[in-house]
Design a protein around this motif. Structure first.
Motif, PDB file in Angstrom:
ATOM      1  N   GLY A   1     -52.432  36.729-107.131  1.00  0.00           N
ATOM      2  CA  GLY A   1     -51.875  35.917-106.068  1.00  0.00           C
ATOM      3  C   GLY A   1     -50.698  36.618-105.418  1.00  0.00           C
ATOM      4  O   GLY A   1     -50.294  37.711-105.817  1.00  0.00           O
ATOM      5  N   PHE A   2     -50.114  35.957-104.441  1.00  0.00           N
ATOM      6  CA  PHE A   2     -49.010  36.533-103.684  1.00  0.00           C
ATOM      7  C   PHE A   2     -47.820  36.833-104.588  1.00  0.00           C
ATOM      8  O   PHE A   2     -47.271  37.924-104.571  1.00  0.00           O
ATOM      9  N   PHE A   3     -47.405  35.859-105.400  1.00  0.00           N
ATOM     10  CA  PHE A   3     -46.233  36.041-106.255  1.00  0.00           C
ATOM     11  C   PHE A   3     -46.499  37.024-107.391  1.00  0.00           C
ATOM     12  O   PHE A   3     -45.599  37.731-107.833  1.00  0.00           O
ATOM     13  N   ALA A   4     -47.731  37.087-107.855  1.00  0.00           N
ATOM     14  CA  ALA A   4     -48.082  38.048-108.899  1.00  0.00           C
ATOM     15  C   ALA A   4     -47.975  39.473-108.364  1.00  0.00           C
ATOM     16  O   ALA A   4     -47.518  40.380-109.070  1.00  0.00           O
ATOM     17  N   ARG A   5     -48.373  39.671-107.116  1.00  0.00           N
ATOM     18  CA  ARG A   5     -48.263  41.003-106.510  1.00  0.00           C
ATOM     19  C   ARG A   5     -46.804  41.388-106.309  1.00  0.00           C
ATOM     20  O   ARG A   5     -46.427  42.535-106.529  1.00  0.00           O
ATOM     21  N   ILE A   6     -45.980  40.420-105.897  1.00  0.00           N
ATOM     22  CA  ILE A   6     -44.551  40.700-105.738  1.00  0.00           C
ATOM     23  C   ILE A   6     -43.937  41.039-107.090  1.00  0.00           C
ATOM     24  O   ILE A   6     -43.146  41.982-107.209  1.00  0.00           O
ATOM     25  N   SER A   7     -44.294  40.304-108.113  1.00  0.00           N
ATOM     26  CA  SER A   7     -43.781  40.559-109.453  1.00  0.00           C
ATOM     27  C   SER A   7     -44.191  41.956-109.940  1.00  0.00           C
ATOM     28  O   SER A   7     -43.379  42.691-110.515  1.00  0.00           O
ATOM     29  N   LEU A   8     -45.431  42.319-109.716  1.00  0.00           N
ATOM     30  CA  LEU A   8     -45.906  43.650-110.095  1.00  0.00           C
ATOM     31  C   LEU A   8     -45.128  44.727-109.350  1.00  0.00           C
ATOM     32  O   LEU A   8     -44.706  45.732-109.937  1.00  0.00           O
ATOM     33  N   PHE A   9     -44.899  44.517-108.071  1.00  0.00           N
ATOM     34  CA  PHE A   9     -44.146  45.484-107.270  1.00  0.00           C
ATOM     35  C   PHE A   9     -42.733  45.666-107.811  1.00  0.00           C
ATOM     36  O   PHE A   9     -42.256  46.789-107.981  1.00  0.00           O
ATOM     37  N   VAL A  10     -42.063  44.557-108.133  1.00  0.00           N
ATOM     38  CA  VAL A  10     -40.702  44.625-108.651  1.00  0.00           C
ATOM     39  C   VAL A  10     -40.676  45.357-109.987  1.00  0.00           C
ATOM     40  O   VAL A  10     -39.807  46.190-110.241  1.00  0.00           O
ATOM     41  N   ARG A  11     -41.648  45.072-110.869  1.00  0.00           N
ATOM     42  CA  ARG A  11     -41.712  45.770-112.157  1.00  0.00           C
ATOM     43  C   ARG A  11     -41.918  47.268-111.964  1.00  0.00           C
ATOM     44  O   ARG A  11     -41.321  48.093-112.661  1.00  0.00           O
ATOM     45  N   GLN A  12     -42.763  47.643-111.000  1.00  0.00           N
ATOM     46  CA  GLN A  12     -43.004  49.062-110.742  1.00  0.00           C
ATOM     47  C   GLN A  12     -41.759  49.735-110.170  1.00  0.00           C
ATOM     48  O   GLN A  12     -41.451  50.878-110.522  1.00  0.00           O
ATOM     49  N   VAL A  13     -41.034  49.035-109.293  1.00  0.00           N
ATOM     50  CA  VAL A  13     -39.805  49.600-108.733  1.00  0.00           C
ATOM     51  C   VAL A  13     -38.788  49.834-109.837  1.00  0.00           C
ATOM     52  O   VAL A  13     -38.162  50.899-109.920  1.00  0.00           O
ATOM     53  N   ILE A  14     -38.610  48.859-110.737  1.00  0.00           N
ATOM     54  CA  ILE A  14     -37.668  48.997-111.841  1.00  0.00           C
ATOM     55  C   ILE A  14     -38.083  50.149-112.747  1.00  0.00           C
ATOM     56  O   ILE A  14     -37.257  50.944-113.195  1.00  0.00           O
ATOM     57  N   GLY A  15     -39.370  50.282-113.003  1.00  0.00           N
ATOM     58  CA  GLY A  15     -39.870  51.383-113.821  1.00  0.00           C
ATOM     59  C   GLY A  15     -39.586  52.739-113.198  1.00  0.00           C
ATOM     60  O   GLY A  15     -39.222  53.689-113.893  1.00  0.00           O
ATOM     61  N   GLU A  16     -39.732  52.842-111.873  1.00  0.00           N
ATOM     62  CA  GLU A  16     -39.442  54.107-111.194  1.00  0.00           C
ATOM     63  C   GLU A  16     -37.950  54.382-111.183  1.00  0.00           C
ATOM     64  O   GLU A  16     -37.517  55.526-111.321  1.00  0.00           O
ATOM     65  N   LEU A  17     -37.127  53.352-111.017  1.00  0.00           N
ATOM     66  CA  LEU A  17     -35.676  53.551-110.991  1.00  0.00           C
ATOM     67  C   LEU A  17     -35.150  54.011-112.348  1.00  0.00           C
ATOM     68  O   LEU A  17     -34.138  54.717-112.412  1.00  0.00           O
ATOM     69  N   LYS A  18     -35.831  53.646-113.425  1.00  0.00           N
ATOM     70  CA  LYS A  18     -35.414  54.102-114.755  1.00  0.00           C
ATOM     71  C   LYS A  18     -35.633  55.601-114.928  1.00  0.00           C
ATOM     72  O   LYS A  18     -35.003  56.229-115.772  1.00  0.00           O
ATOM     73  N   LYS A  19     -36.516  56.188-114.117  1.00  0.00           N
ATOM     74  CA  LYS A  19     -36.811  57.614-114.211  1.00  0.00           C
ATOM     75  C   LYS A  19     -35.811  58.467-113.435  1.00  0.00           C
ATOM     76  O   LYS A  19     -35.792  59.678-113.595  1.00  0.00           O
ATOM     77  N   VAL A  20     -34.999  57.850-112.590  1.00  0.00           N
ATOM     78  CA  VAL A  20     -34.068  58.594-111.746  1.00  0.00           C
ATOM     79  C   VAL A  20     -32.948  59.183-112.599  1.00  0.00           C
ATOM     80  O   VAL A  20     -32.370  58.510-113.446  1.00  0.00           O
ATOM     81  N   VAL A  21     -32.638  60.449-112.357  1.00  0.00           N
ATOM     82  CA  VAL A  21     -31.572  61.130-113.070  1.00  0.00           C
ATOM     83  C   VAL A  21     -30.453  61.418-112.072  1.00  0.00           C
ATOM     84  O   VAL A  21     -30.674  62.074-111.053  1.00  0.00           O
ATOM     85  N   ALA A  22     -29.248  60.937-112.356  1.00  0.00           N
ATOM     86  CA  ALA A  22     -28.110  61.156-111.473  1.00  0.00           C
ATOM     87  C   ALA A  22     -27.608  62.589-111.637  1.00  0.00           C
ATOM     88  O   ALA A  22     -27.582  63.116-112.758  1.00  0.00           O
ATOM     89  N   PRO A  23     -27.204  63.231-110.536  1.00  0.00           N
ATOM     90  CA  PRO A  23     -26.692  64.596-110.654  1.00  0.00           C
ATOM     91  C   PRO A  23     -25.316  64.602-111.315  1.00  0.00           C
ATOM     92  O   PRO A  23     -24.569  63.628-111.240  1.00  0.00           O
ATOM     93  N   THR A  24     -24.995  65.728-111.940  1.00  0.00           N
ATOM     94  CA  THR A  24     -23.662  65.877-112.526  1.00  0.00           C
ATOM     95  C   THR A  24     -22.645  66.058-111.407  1.00  0.00           C
ATOM     96  O   THR A  24     -23.010  66.285-110.249  1.00  0.00           O
ATOM     97  N   ARG A  25     -21.372  65.981-111.758  1.00  0.00           N
ATOM     98  CA  ARG A  25     -20.318  66.140-110.757  1.00  0.00           C
ATOM     99  C   ARG A  25     -20.397  67.524-110.095  1.00  0.00           C
ATOM    100  O   ARG A  25     -20.263  67.645-108.880  1.00  0.00           O
TER     101      ARG A  25
END
Length: 93
Positions: free
Chosen positions: A25-49
């Motif tokens: 459904g509509f909300f299930a797709r939004i929920s899946l999208f949010v979970r995927q975004v959070i999963g991708e953001l966990k992979k981001v590595v911040a550069p050192t100073r």
């Protein structure tokens, strides 16, 4: 490598459940999208100073060089147009 091999590899390495696109459904797709975004953001590595300062300096030097090139071209084309069309402005007769 063919497109089929790439798709199979990407699909088999995913950790989630297989998606049933017809049942979602509509909300299930939004929920899946949010979970995927959070999963991708966990992979981001911040550069050192040090890396951040280096990247900033590279960008500033590149912008300065591009400004110099554009300014020189502007002066050259302005001088060329003035030479071709003559005069210094619209009021010149």
């Amino acid at each position: 490598m063919s497109e089929d091999q790439v798709t199979e590899t990407a699909a088999s390495s995913s950790k989630g459940r297989p998606a049933k696109k017809a049942d979602r459904g509509f909300f299930a797709r939004i929920s899946l999208f949010v979970r995927q975004v959070i999963g991708e953001l966990k992979k981001v590595v911040a550069p050192t100073r040090k890396e951040l300062i280096n990247y900033t300096l590279v960008v500033l030097v590149f912008v300065a060089i591009m400004m110099l090139i554009v300014s020189l071209l502007d002066i050259a084309f302005g001088t060329g147009a003035s030479w071709v069309f003559g005069g210094t402005g619209a009021t010149d007769q």
